[in-house]
Design an enzyme around this catalytic site. Sequence first.
Site, PDB file in Angstrom:
ATOM      1  N   SER A  65       0.818  -1.212   0.000  1.00 45.16           N
ATOM      2  CA  SER A  65       0.000   0.000   0.000  1.00 45.16           C
ATOM      3  C   SER A  65       0.853   1.264   0.000  1.00 45.16           C
ATOM      4  O   SER A  65       2.034   1.249   0.351  1.00 45.16           O
ATOM      5  CB  SER A  65      -0.936   0.007   1.213  1.00 45.16           C
ATOM      6  OG  SER A  65      -1.743  -1.138   1.200  1.00 45.16           O
TER       7      SER A  65
HETATM    8  N1  SAM Z   1      -0.892  -4.802   3.968  1.00 45.04           N
HETATM    9  C1  SAM Z   1      -0.161  -5.109   2.767  1.00 45.04           C
HETATM   10  C2  SAM Z   1       1.254  -4.610   2.815  1.00 45.04           C
HETATM   11  O1  SAM Z   1       1.643  -3.975   3.799  1.00 45.04           O
HETATM   12  O2  SAM Z   1       1.994  -4.905   1.864  1.00 45.04           O
HETATM   13  C3  SAM Z   1      -0.864  -4.671   1.517  1.00 45.04           C
HETATM   14  C4  SAM Z   1      -2.091  -5.442   1.284  1.00 45.04           C
HETATM   15  S1  SAM Z   1      -2.626  -5.576  -0.380  1.00 45.04           S
HETATM   16  C5  SAM Z   1      -3.236  -3.967  -0.685  1.00 45.04           C
HETATM   17  C6  SAM Z   1      -4.069  -6.577  -0.099  1.00 45.04           C
HETATM   18  C7  SAM Z   1      -3.736  -8.015   0.227  1.00 45.04           C
HETATM   19  O3  SAM Z   1      -4.942  -8.682   0.597  1.00 45.04           O
HETATM   20  C8  SAM Z   1      -3.150  -8.808  -0.938  1.00 45.04           C
HETATM   21  O4  SAM Z   1      -1.927  -9.361  -0.560  1.00 45.04           O
HETATM   22  C9  SAM Z   1      -4.195  -9.902  -1.188  1.00 45.04           C
HETATM   23  O5  SAM Z   1      -3.647 -11.123  -1.632  1.00 45.04           O
HETATM   24  C10 SAM Z   1      -4.829 -10.025   0.173  1.00 45.04           C
HETATM   25  N2  SAM Z   1      -6.163 -10.637   0.206  1.00 45.04           N
HETATM   26  C11 SAM Z   1      -7.232 -10.430  -0.620  1.00 45.04           C
HETATM   27  N3  SAM Z   1      -8.280 -11.171  -0.205  1.00 45.04           N
HETATM   28  C12 SAM Z   1      -7.879 -11.869   0.885  1.00 45.04           C
HETATM   29  C13 SAM Z   1      -8.511 -12.787   1.767  1.00 45.04           C
HETATM   30  N4  SAM Z   1      -9.782 -13.185   1.624  1.00 45.04           N
HETATM   31  N5  SAM Z   1      -7.775 -13.290   2.786  1.00 45.04           N
HETATM   32  C14 SAM Z   1      -6.488 -12.938   2.979  1.00 45.04           C
HETATM   33  N6  SAM Z   1      -5.843 -12.058   2.176  1.00 45.04           N
HETATM   34  C15 SAM Z   1      -6.529 -11.524   1.156  1.00 45.04           C
END
Ligand code: SAM
Length: 218
Positions: A65
């Site tokens: 992010s």
């Molecule tokens: N917090 C992260 C960082 O510091 O790098 C960025 C997060 S990224 C914007 C969103 C993340 O949510 C992705 O890695 C994606 O694979 C994950 N994601 C999406 N749906 C999910 C779910 N149902 N359970 C777990 N992770 C999920």
Amino acid sequence: MKIEKKYHIALNDLISYLKNSRYLTNHNVELAFRNIPRHKFVPKSELDYAYYNEPLPIMKNQTISQPGVVSRMTEWLDVKNGQNILEIGTGSGWQSGILSYLVGEGTVYSVELHPELVKFAQVNLRSLKIKNVHVILGDGSLGYLKASPYDRIIITAACTEIPLPLLEQLKENGLLLAPVGDTSQSLILLKKTSVGNIEIKNQSNYVFVPLLGKFGKK
Ligand code: SAM
């Protein structure tokens, strides 16, 4: 923590920008940004951009992010030493690392859907000798019942609505922060009380990758 000179200058510039634009107002969050350097959480191909105020590609079409969004979300979450925290969407592990710094003797559980990202985040967190973050492979829309209830829950992917299991796994008086919406999201901060959930903050115009899974995007 001592970081290489080229990153140090870029980090200082980023922090000045975030402070001037009021995305960063809290000293402890600034310390977390300084101690959990973002360049340790981006792929090698993105190193030159690690301190740009931009989301960056990691893998599996996902992103680390934008720093301004991470500072704002972290400030709103108001983490205290010793708390039990749940993050949904580990991605690179950077947000988990920031939370781990702020929670001190507490613990961060972070759930990620993609095995490749679980591994990436674990390697990144280990490179900083972070021990109080547990990265779990799974569908975070179901929460992580085993370590519940949580003082704080943060969802770092866009939800069409806040998954019910997450509200159930939040302690009374606990806070939950999530981007909610379809093409564009509002950041919503809720407090769970004995008489229901109260909206504490709501700010529009954020864009996150979607939350998938059972209680995620249909
Ligand atoms: N917090 C992260 C960082 O510091 O790098 C960025 C997060 S990224 C914007 C969103 C993340 O949510 C992705 O890695 C994606 O694979 C994950 N994601 C999406 N749906 C999910 C779910 N149902 N359970 C777990 N992770 C999920």
